[in-house]
Motif scaffolding. Sequence first.
Motif, PDB file in Angstrom:
ATOM      1  N   PHE A  94      30.867  35.923 142.002  1.00 58.70           N
ATOM      2  CA  PHE A  94      30.051  35.498 140.854  1.00 58.70           C
ATOM      3  C   PHE A  94      30.857  34.571 139.941  1.00 58.70           C
ATOM      4  CE2 PHE A  94      28.761  36.085 136.446  1.00 58.70           C
ATOM      5  CZ  PHE A  94      27.402  35.808 136.508  1.00 58.70           C
ATOM      6  N   ALA A 107      31.647  31.215 141.604  1.00 54.74           N
ATOM      7  CA  ALA A 107      30.446  30.386 141.685  1.00 54.74           C
ATOM      8  C   ALA A 107      30.259  29.596 140.398  1.00 54.74           C
ATOM      9  CB  ALA A 107      29.220  31.255 141.951  1.00 54.74           C
ATOM     10  N   HIS A 108      30.509  30.234 139.269  1.00 56.38           N
ATOM     11  CA  HIS A 108      30.404  29.559 137.968  1.00 56.38           C
ATOM     12  C   HIS A 108      31.405  28.405 137.881  1.00 56.38           C
ATOM     13  CE1 HIS A 108      29.818  29.171 133.606  1.00 56.38           C
ATOM     14  NE2 HIS A 108      31.139  29.087 133.534  1.00 56.38           N
ATOM     15  N   GLY A 112      26.884  32.683 143.801  1.00 59.89           N
ATOM     16  CA  GLY A 112      26.994  33.750 142.830  1.00 59.89           C
ATOM     17  C   GLY A 112      26.314  35.040 143.223  1.00 59.89           C
TER      18      GLY A 112
END
Length: 304
Positions: free
Chosen positions: A186, A189-190, A260
């Motif tokens: 997660f 992914a950001h 994410g």
Amino acid sequence: MTQPLTGKIALVAGATRGAGRQIAVQLGAAGATVYATGRSTRAGRSEMDRPETIEETAELVSAAGGTGIAVQVDHLVPEQVRDLVARIDAEQGQLDVLVNDIWGGDPLVTWDKPVWEQPLDAGFRTLRLAVDTHIITSHFALPLLIRKPGGLVVEMGDGTKAYNDENYRLSVFYDLAKVSVNRLAFSQAHELKPHGCTAVALTPGWIRSEAMLEHFGVTEENWRDGAATDPNFLISETPAFVGRAVAALAADEEKARWSGKSVDAGTLSKVYGFTDLDGSQPEGFRYITEVVDAGKPADVTGYR
């Protein structure tokens, strides 16, 4: 056979055995050049003390149709990971797929004992092997991966976020390790989004690794005999199943839709249409949730 990953470069960190080995093999079958890393070589074993080696993995990758390159790396040693990525850059000039599959904690985990009865040294070593290794590898590998859009990071764990959020995973240390891996996908992914790259958390179901087959006293040829020990074993899947999941993600031009997220191999098989080696599509975590955890009699009908 089509090879949609021809020309792609992959690093499978933790490719000595189990899921990591078959992820490397299935990426190779799709045409990729795969750097397979781990600590166990023909010259010596890691603390896992098992016979599988990274050289064998690389040979299997090449036999499957890709190019396998074995590199001995301890992913807890930053300098070794730095040198590995520098080598990939020098030899290939790119990195398209990073799979963080490093684990190695099986000999250290004490099951079903409260934290006050857990050995601290082994517990903290488990977290280092499961979490620090992934962060160290991403730290050095991602600058190469983000040079062009379309790159993929796969964080390999045990249990989807949805499952782990609702279930205690065997011990404080194991639970924390597996929750952390999902969160790493997660977070990455950001950070990868501005570069057009994707990070996904992926889990197999009940995987028939080399160690699992030995535990049940069976081989891949007669694995169903393991149901005499535990009838739920019939939902199990080969490591190739999750390997095919990674290959499908890597080949997907719209892979960003998964960024994410936390997903299991069985779910992806329904989306991409791949199967396990026997042609089935086992939905391991749906079965575990709806049958095993619900206390129902073992019955895989409708789950594979």
